[in-house]
Design an enzyme around this catalytic site. Structure first.
Site, mmCIF file in Angstrom:
data_model
loop_
_atom_site.group_PDB
_atom_site.id
_atom_site.type_symbol
_atom_site.label_atom_id
_atom_site.label_comp_id
_atom_site.label_asym_id
_atom_site.label_seq_id
_atom_site.Cartn_x
_atom_site.Cartn_y
_atom_site.Cartn_z
ATOM 1 N N GLY A 1 -7.536 -7.986 -1.272
ATOM 2 C CA GLY A 1 -8.782 -8.713 -1.531
ATOM 3 C C GLY A 1 -8.517 -10.034 -2.249
ATOM 4 O O GLY A 1 -9.349 -10.515 -3.015
ATOM 5 N N GLY B 1 0.820 -1.227 0.000
ATOM 6 C CA GLY B 1 0.000 0.000 0.000
ATOM 7 C C GLY B 1 0.844 1.262 0.000
ATOM 8 O O GLY B 1 2.059 1.222 -0.206
ATOM 9 N N TYR C 1 -1.143 13.272 8.339
ATOM 10 C CA TYR C 1 -1.762 13.104 7.025
ATOM 11 C C TYR C 1 -0.669 12.995 5.961
ATOM 12 O O TYR C 1 0.070 13.934 5.719
ATOM 13 C CB TYR C 1 -2.714 14.267 6.744
ATOM 14 C CG TYR C 1 -3.994 14.126 7.547
ATOM 15 C CD1 TYR C 1 -5.154 13.633 6.972
ATOM 16 C CD2 TYR C 1 -4.014 14.434 8.909
ATOM 17 C CE1 TYR C 1 -6.318 13.464 7.713
ATOM 18 C CE2 TYR C 1 -5.165 14.272 9.658
ATOM 19 C CZ TYR C 1 -6.314 13.789 9.054
ATOM 20 O OH TYR C 1 -7.453 13.604 9.798
ATOM 21 N N GLY D 1 -1.559 -12.589 3.080
ATOM 22 C CA GLY D 1 -2.073 -12.834 4.427
ATOM 23 C C GLY D 1 -3.195 -11.867 4.745
ATOM 24 O O GLY D 1 -3.086 -10.680 4.455
ATOM 25 N N TYR E 1 -11.619 4.479 14.196
ATOM 26 C CA TYR E 1 -10.186 4.498 13.849
ATOM 27 C C TYR E 1 -9.353 5.066 15.001
ATOM 28 O O TYR E 1 -8.297 4.520 15.349
ATOM 29 C CB TYR E 1 -10.033 5.345 12.586
ATOM 30 C CG TYR E 1 -8.665 5.377 11.945
ATOM 31 C CD1 TYR E 1 -8.266 4.391 11.051
ATOM 32 C CD2 TYR E 1 -7.796 6.430 12.198
ATOM 33 C CE1 TYR E 1 -7.029 4.453 10.421
ATOM 34 C CE2 TYR E 1 -6.552 6.500 11.572
ATOM 35 C CZ TYR E 1 -6.176 5.503 10.687
ATOM 36 O OH TYR E 1 -4.948 5.573 10.071
ATOM 37 N N ALA F 1 -0.677 -2.732 8.245
ATOM 38 C CA ALA F 1 -1.959 -2.874 7.551
ATOM 39 C C ALA F 1 -3.071 -2.177 8.331
ATOM 40 O O ALA F 1 -3.148 -2.301 9.554
ATOM 41 C CB ALA F 1 -2.294 -4.362 7.394
ATOM 42 N N GLY F 2 -3.887 -1.445 7.633
ATOM 43 C CA GLY F 2 -4.993 -0.771 8.325
ATOM 44 C C GLY F 2 -5.999 -0.227 7.332
ATOM 45 O O GLY F 2 -5.706 -0.070 6.146
ATOM 46 N N ILE F 3 -7.206 0.046 7.852
ATOM 47 C CA ILE F 3 -8.275 0.568 6.988
ATOM 48 C C ILE F 3 -9.000 1.709 7.693
ATOM 49 O O ILE F 3 -8.879 1.863 8.917
ATOM 50 C CB ILE F 3 -9.314 -0.535 6.649
ATOM 51 C CG1 ILE F 3 -9.960 -1.113 7.940
ATOM 52 C CG2 ILE F 3 -8.693 -1.638 5.817
ATOM 53 C CD1 ILE F 3 -11.186 -1.977 7.684
ATOM 54 N N PRO G 1 1.971 8.517 12.159
ATOM 55 C CA PRO G 1 1.976 9.482 11.061
ATOM 56 C C PRO G 1 0.790 10.432 11.158
ATOM 57 O O PRO G 1 -0.274 10.077 11.683
ATOM 58 C CB PRO G 1 1.840 8.609 9.811
ATOM 59 C CG PRO G 1 2.119 7.216 10.251
ATOM 60 C CD PRO G 1 1.717 7.142 11.685
HETATM 61 N N1 CAA Z 1 -15.249 19.592 13.757
HETATM 62 C C1 CAA Z 1 -16.493 20.020 14.071
HETATM 63 N N2 CAA Z 1 -17.550 19.941 13.261
HETATM 64 C C2 CAA Z 1 -17.339 19.430 12.050
HETATM 65 C C3 CAA Z 1 -16.064 18.961 11.638
HETATM 66 C C4 CAA Z 1 -15.002 19.068 12.532
HETATM 67 N N3 CAA Z 1 -13.765 18.648 12.213
HETATM 68 N N4 CAA Z 1 -16.169 18.489 10.366
HETATM 69 C C5 CAA Z 1 -17.458 18.627 10.021
HETATM 70 N N5 CAA Z 1 -18.146 19.214 11.021
HETATM 71 C C6 CAA Z 1 -19.582 19.548 11.048
HETATM 72 C C7 CAA Z 1 -20.065 19.961 9.661
HETATM 73 O O1 CAA Z 1 -19.832 21.352 9.503
HETATM 74 C C8 CAA Z 1 -21.538 19.596 9.710
HETATM 75 O O2 CAA Z 1 -22.226 20.558 10.441
HETATM 76 P P1 CAA Z 1 -23.719 20.984 10.026
HETATM 77 O O3 CAA Z 1 -24.522 19.712 10.108
HETATM 78 O O4 CAA Z 1 -24.069 21.999 11.065
HETATM 79 O O5 CAA Z 1 -23.586 21.521 8.648
HETATM 80 C C9 CAA Z 1 -21.540 18.318 10.558
HETATM 81 O O6 CAA Z 1 -20.347 18.359 11.348
HETATM 82 C C10 CAA Z 1 -21.568 17.035 9.721
HETATM 83 O O7 CAA Z 1 -20.378 17.042 8.946
HETATM 84 P P2 CAA Z 1 -20.329 16.434 7.532
HETATM 85 O O8 CAA Z 1 -21.396 17.012 6.671
HETATM 86 O O9 CAA Z 1 -18.917 16.480 7.063
HETATM 87 O O10 CAA Z 1 -20.756 14.914 7.815
HETATM 88 P P3 CAA Z 1 -20.675 13.772 6.799
HETATM 89 O O11 CAA Z 1 -21.422 12.631 7.414
HETATM 90 O O12 CAA Z 1 -21.029 14.180 5.433
HETATM 91 O O13 CAA Z 1 -19.089 13.421 6.749
HETATM 92 C C11 CAA Z 1 -17.061 12.580 7.508
HETATM 93 C C12 CAA Z 1 -18.459 13.029 7.901
HETATM 94 C C13 CAA Z 1 -17.159 11.411 6.484
HETATM 95 C C14 CAA Z 1 -16.398 12.027 8.744
HETATM 96 C C15 CAA Z 1 -16.285 13.748 6.888
HETATM 97 O O14 CAA Z 1 -16.366 14.832 7.780
HETATM 98 C C16 CAA Z 1 -14.821 13.403 6.676
HETATM 99 O O15 CAA Z 1 -14.451 12.718 5.713
HETATM 100 N N6 CAA Z 1 -13.919 13.835 7.574
HETATM 101 C C17 CAA Z 1 -12.495 13.571 7.498
HETATM 102 C C18 CAA Z 1 -12.159 12.444 8.432
HETATM 103 C C19 CAA Z 1 -10.658 12.210 8.413
HETATM 104 O O16 CAA Z 1 -9.875 13.125 8.689
HETATM 105 N N7 CAA Z 1 -10.239 10.990 8.110
HETATM 106 C C20 CAA Z 1 -8.847 10.671 8.033
HETATM 107 C C21 CAA Z 1 -8.640 9.602 7.015
HETATM 108 S S1 CAA Z 1 -6.921 9.338 6.658
HETATM 109 C C22 CAA Z 1 -6.353 8.583 7.979
HETATM 110 O O17 CAA Z 1 -7.044 8.156 8.831
HETATM 111 C C23 CAA Z 1 -4.856 8.409 8.031
HETATM 112 C C24 CAA Z 1 -4.329 8.935 9.301
HETATM 113 O O18 CAA Z 1 -3.940 8.161 10.162
HETATM 114 C C25 CAA Z 1 -4.155 10.388 9.488
#
Ligand code: CAA
Length: 249
Positions: free
Chosen positions: A37, A13, A188, A62, A156, A92-94, A186
């Site tokens: 997969g 990955g 982002y 695996g 997560y 490995a992670g999701i 890590p």
């Molecule tokens: N803090 C406070 N409020 C927040 C916020 C935050 N960080 N982000 C969103 N909100 C609010 C929005 O403004 C919205 O408010 P309203 O309903 O008043 O408009 C409400 O919370 C709902 O937010 P969303 O519309 O974004 O909700 P959603 O269900 O559509 O999406 C989510 C939610 C999928 C989690 C999306 O916010 C998202 O993808 N967030 C990023 C998550 C993230 O950082 N993941 C990391 C992946 S990478 C990784 O994990 C590797 C690593 O180790 C770093």
């Protein structure tokens, strides 16, 4: 001294590839554990790409959520590399992101099983040979989102925080026998996992990173390779933050 043997789970990955290459750069015999997969052709294509780039990396299938599959993977690694695992990188992670109110049990369970139960399965299989040999390096990949929590990642953040508890407990149990256990956390990093985050959210995240950009996979690989080196025997139970200053603690 014979060449060290490493198993990197999720090795094909985004982060995994950089970790495999960084270890290979240090002269380690590297095996990339993959699941894909069950798509073995994809793993073989990855292996050919590495070969073309000058990296001779082995691959072993695996499923880290399944104890029997992990056992078969470790057996295959030993067969391919000709010895037991000296270095294990539990990478490995999701993700299955969603706000907690909308999160299903399945989203919770899949993340906890793949990211945390996997630590148990894989580490159990390699720990005894390491202790018998009097040498071992285990690096568990956690996340900045374990340290600070992240909106949309109750599953997560919980799993990744659990990893560090596991690291610290195991580090104490095996320290006297030359085995170190550390976490790398890590922030982002530009990988397919992070590229899945909607662009406007990614832009917001970058504004929170003092270095002013996302990380590069190779920067994480270097950190892991350092902790896996022979002369890193006095670092254990630590959590190495590689997050561009996004979270300091
Ligand atoms: N803090 C406070 N409020 C927040 C916020 C935050 N960080 N982000 C969103 N909100 C609010 C929005 O403004 C919205 O408010 P309203 O309903 O008043 O408009 C409400 O919370 C709902 O937010 P969303 O519309 O974004 O909700 P959603 O269900 O559509 O999406 C989510 C939610 C999928 C989690 C999306 O916010 C998202 O993808 N967030 C990023 C998550 C993230 O950082 N993941 C990391 C992946 S990478 C990784 O994990 C590797 C690593 O180790 C770093």
């Amino acid at each position: 001294m014979s060449q060290r043997i490493a198993l990197v789970t999720g090795g094909t990955g985004g982060l995994g590839t950089a970790i495999c290459r960084a270890l290979a750069d240090e002269g380690v015999r590297v095996v990339a554990g993959y699941n894909s997969g069950g798509n073995h052709d994809r793993a073989l294509a990855w292996q050919a790409e590495q070969q073309a780039a000058g990296y001779d990396i082995l691959v072993a299938y695996g499923d880290v959520t399944d104890e029997a599959s992990c056992a078969a993977c470790v057996e295959r690694v030993e067969e391919l590399a000709g010895g037991s695992v000296d270095i294990l990188v539990n990478n490995a992670g999701i993700t299955r992101d969603g706000t907690f109110r909308k999160m299903s049990w399945q989203q919770w369970d899949e993340v906890l099983t793949a990211n945390l139960d996997s630590m148990f399965h894989m580490t159990r299989l390699v720990i005894n040979p390491m202790l018998e040999k009097g040498f071992g390096r285990i690096v568990n990949i956690s996340s900045v989102n374990a340290q600070k929590g992240q909106f949309g990642q109750c599953n997560y953040s919980a799993a990744k925080a659990g990893i560090h508890g596991f690291t610290k407990a195991l580090a104490q149990e095996v320290a006297a026998k030359g085995v170190t256990v550390n976490t790398v956390s890590p922030g982002y990093v530009l990988t397919p996992m992070v590229e899945k985050i909607p662009q406007e959210i990614r832009d917001k995240i970058i504004r929170q990173i003092p270095v002013g950009r996302m990380g590069r996979p190779a920067e994480i690989g270097r950190a892991v390779a350092f902790l896996c080196s022979d002369d890193c025997g006095y670092v254990t139970g630590s959590d190495f933050s590689t997050n561009g200053g996004q979270h300091m603690h």
